[in-house]
Write a protein that holds these residues in place. Structure first.
Motif, PDB file in Angstrom:
ATOM      1  N   PHE A  26       0.843  -1.195   0.000  1.00 24.70           N
ATOM      2  CA  PHE A  26       0.000   0.000   0.000  1.00 24.70           C
ATOM      3  C   PHE A  26       0.877   1.243   0.000  1.00 24.70           C
ATOM      4  O   PHE A  26       1.993   1.233   0.500  1.00 24.70           O
ATOM      5  CB  PHE A  26      -0.891   0.053   1.249  1.00 24.70           C
ATOM      6  N   ASN A  27       0.336   2.333  -0.525  1.00 25.22           N
ATOM      7  CA  ASN A  27       0.996   3.622  -0.402  1.00 25.22           C
ATOM      8  C   ASN A  27       0.107   4.511   0.470  1.00 25.22           C
ATOM      9  O   ASN A  27      -0.848   4.035   1.070  1.00 25.22           O
ATOM     10  CB  ASN A  27       1.286   4.228  -1.779  1.00 25.22           C
ATOM     11  N   LYS A  28       0.410   5.782   0.527  1.00 21.23           N
ATOM     12  CA  LYS A  28      -0.324   6.677   1.434  1.00 21.23           C
ATOM     13  C   LYS A  28      -1.803   6.823   1.103  1.00 21.23           C
ATOM     14  O   LYS A  28      -2.578   7.302   1.920  1.00 21.23           O
ATOM     15  CB  LYS A  28       0.338   8.052   1.462  1.00 21.23           C
ATOM     16  N   SER A  29      -2.245   6.402  -0.067  1.00 23.19           N
ATOM     17  CA  SER A  29      -3.658   6.549  -0.419  1.00 23.19           C
ATOM     18  C   SER A  29      -4.567   5.716   0.483  1.00 23.19           C
ATOM     19  O   SER A  29      -5.749   6.022   0.623  1.00 23.19           O
ATOM     20  CB  SER A  29      -3.893   6.193  -1.888  1.00 23.19           C
ATOM     21  N   ILE A  30      -4.036   4.690   1.120  1.00 20.48           N
ATOM     22  CA  ILE A  30      -4.840   3.856   2.029  1.00 20.48           C
ATOM     23  C   ILE A  30      -5.275   4.649   3.266  1.00 20.48           C
ATOM     24  O   ILE A  30      -6.310   4.370   3.861  1.00 20.48           O
ATOM     25  CB  ILE A  30      -4.069   2.573   2.441  1.00 20.48           C
ATOM     26  N   ILE A  31      -4.519   5.665   3.633  1.00 20.90           N
ATOM     27  CA  ILE A  31      -4.805   6.431   4.846  1.00 20.90           C
ATOM     28  C   ILE A  31      -6.168   7.117   4.773  1.00 20.90           C
ATOM     29  O   ILE A  31      -6.915   7.136   5.748  1.00 20.90           O
ATOM     30  CB  ILE A  31      -3.692   7.462   5.118  1.00 20.90           C
ATOM     31  N   SER A  32      -6.520   7.665   3.628  1.00 19.79           N
ATOM     32  CA  SER A  32      -7.821   8.338   3.516  1.00 19.79           C
ATOM     33  C   SER A  32      -8.969   7.351   3.699  1.00 19.79           C
ATOM     34  O   SER A  32     -10.009   7.699   4.251  1.00 19.79           O
ATOM     35  CB  SER A  32      -7.939   9.063   2.180  1.00 19.79           C
ATOM     36  N   CYS A  33      -8.799   6.128   3.260  1.00 17.11           N
ATOM     37  CA  CYS A  33      -9.839   5.103   3.453  1.00 17.11           C
ATOM     38  C   CYS A  33      -9.977   4.749   4.929  1.00 17.11           C
ATOM     39  O   CYS A  33     -11.076   4.624   5.448  1.00 17.11           O
ATOM     40  CB  CYS A  33      -9.491   3.834   2.690  1.00 17.11           C
ATOM     41  N   LEU A  34      -8.854   4.580   5.585  1.00 19.39           N
ATOM     42  CA  LEU A  34      -8.866   4.172   6.988  1.00 19.39           C
ATOM     43  C   LEU A  34      -9.368   5.282   7.902  1.00 19.39           C
ATOM     44  O   LEU A  34      -9.895   5.013   8.976  1.00 19.39           O
ATOM     45  CB  LEU A  34      -7.467   3.729   7.413  1.00 19.39           C
ATOM     46  N   GLY A  35      -9.237   6.507   7.470  1.00 17.75           N
ATOM     47  CA  GLY A  35      -9.710   7.637   8.265  1.00 17.75           C
ATOM     48  C   GLY A  35     -11.215   7.661   8.436  1.00 17.75           C
ATOM     49  O   GLY A  35     -11.737   8.332   9.314  1.00 17.75           O
ATOM     50  N   ALA A  36     -11.917   6.912   7.611  1.00 19.39           N
ATOM     51  CA  ALA A  36     -13.382   6.866   7.680  1.00 19.39           C
ATOM     52  C   ALA A  36     -13.887   5.777   8.618  1.00 19.39           C
ATOM     53  O   ALA A  36     -15.083   5.530   8.678  1.00 19.39           O
ATOM     54  CB  ALA A  36     -13.948   6.642   6.279  1.00 19.39           C
ATOM     55  N   LEU A  37     -12.991   5.122   9.339  1.00 17.43           N
ATOM     56  CA  LEU A  37     -13.379   4.036  10.244  1.00 17.43           C
ATOM     57  C   LEU A  37     -13.410   4.559  11.678  1.00 17.43           C
ATOM     58  O   LEU A  37     -12.385   4.610  12.352  1.00 17.43           O
ATOM     59  CB  LEU A  37     -12.390   2.867  10.113  1.00 17.43           C
ATOM     60  N   PRO A  38     -14.578   4.935  12.172  1.00 13.08           N
ATOM     61  CA  PRO A  38     -14.676   5.605  13.467  1.00 13.08           C
ATOM     62  C   PRO A  38     -14.303   4.752  14.675  1.00 13.08           C
ATOM     63  O   PRO A  38     -13.907   5.287  15.702  1.00 13.08           O
ATOM     64  CB  PRO A  38     -16.146   6.024  13.538  1.00 13.08           C
ATOM     65  N   SER A  39     -14.392   3.442  14.580  1.00 11.95           N
ATOM     66  CA  SER A  39     -14.113   2.572  15.724  1.00 11.95           C
ATOM     67  C   SER A  39     -12.702   1.991  15.713  1.00 11.95           C
ATOM     68  O   SER A  39     -12.320   1.289  16.642  1.00 11.95           O
ATOM     69  CB  SER A  39     -15.121   1.417  15.762  1.00 11.95           C
ATOM     70  N   LEU A  40     -11.922   2.274  14.680  1.00 10.24           N
ATOM     71  CA  LEU A  40     -10.594   1.684  14.543  1.00 10.24           C
ATOM     72  C   LEU A  40      -9.660   2.151  15.654  1.00 10.24           C
ATOM     73  O   LEU A  40      -9.468   3.339  15.860  1.00 10.24           O
ATOM     74  CB  LEU A  40      -9.998   2.046  13.180  1.00 10.24           C
TER      75      LEU A  40
END
Length: 59
Positions: A26-40
């Motif tokens: 993965f590159n840094k683009s995965i971070i924006s996806c993970l930012g939408a996970l409120p319980s992580l």
């Protein structure tokens, strides 16, 4: 790069608390996806193509 389709699927996992995504190139683009996970609470992104700094936001 993470596709929009994969990002949309990942963002539906709103109750996800822990995930290991190590060694996936993965590159840094995965971070924006993970930012939408409120319980992580726990995330392992070791051995990917990440570099530089990441903004940290307290929830």
């Amino acid at each position: 790069m993470v596709s929009l389709k994969k990002c949309t699927r990942l963002s539906r996992l709103i109750k996800l608390k822990s995930i290991s995504l190590q060694s996936n190139e993965f590159n840094k683009s995965i971070i924006s996806c993970l930012g939408a996970l409120p319980s992580l609470k726990s995330l392992d992104l070791s051995n990917n193509n990440l570099g530089g700094s990441f903004p940290i936001q307290e929830r």
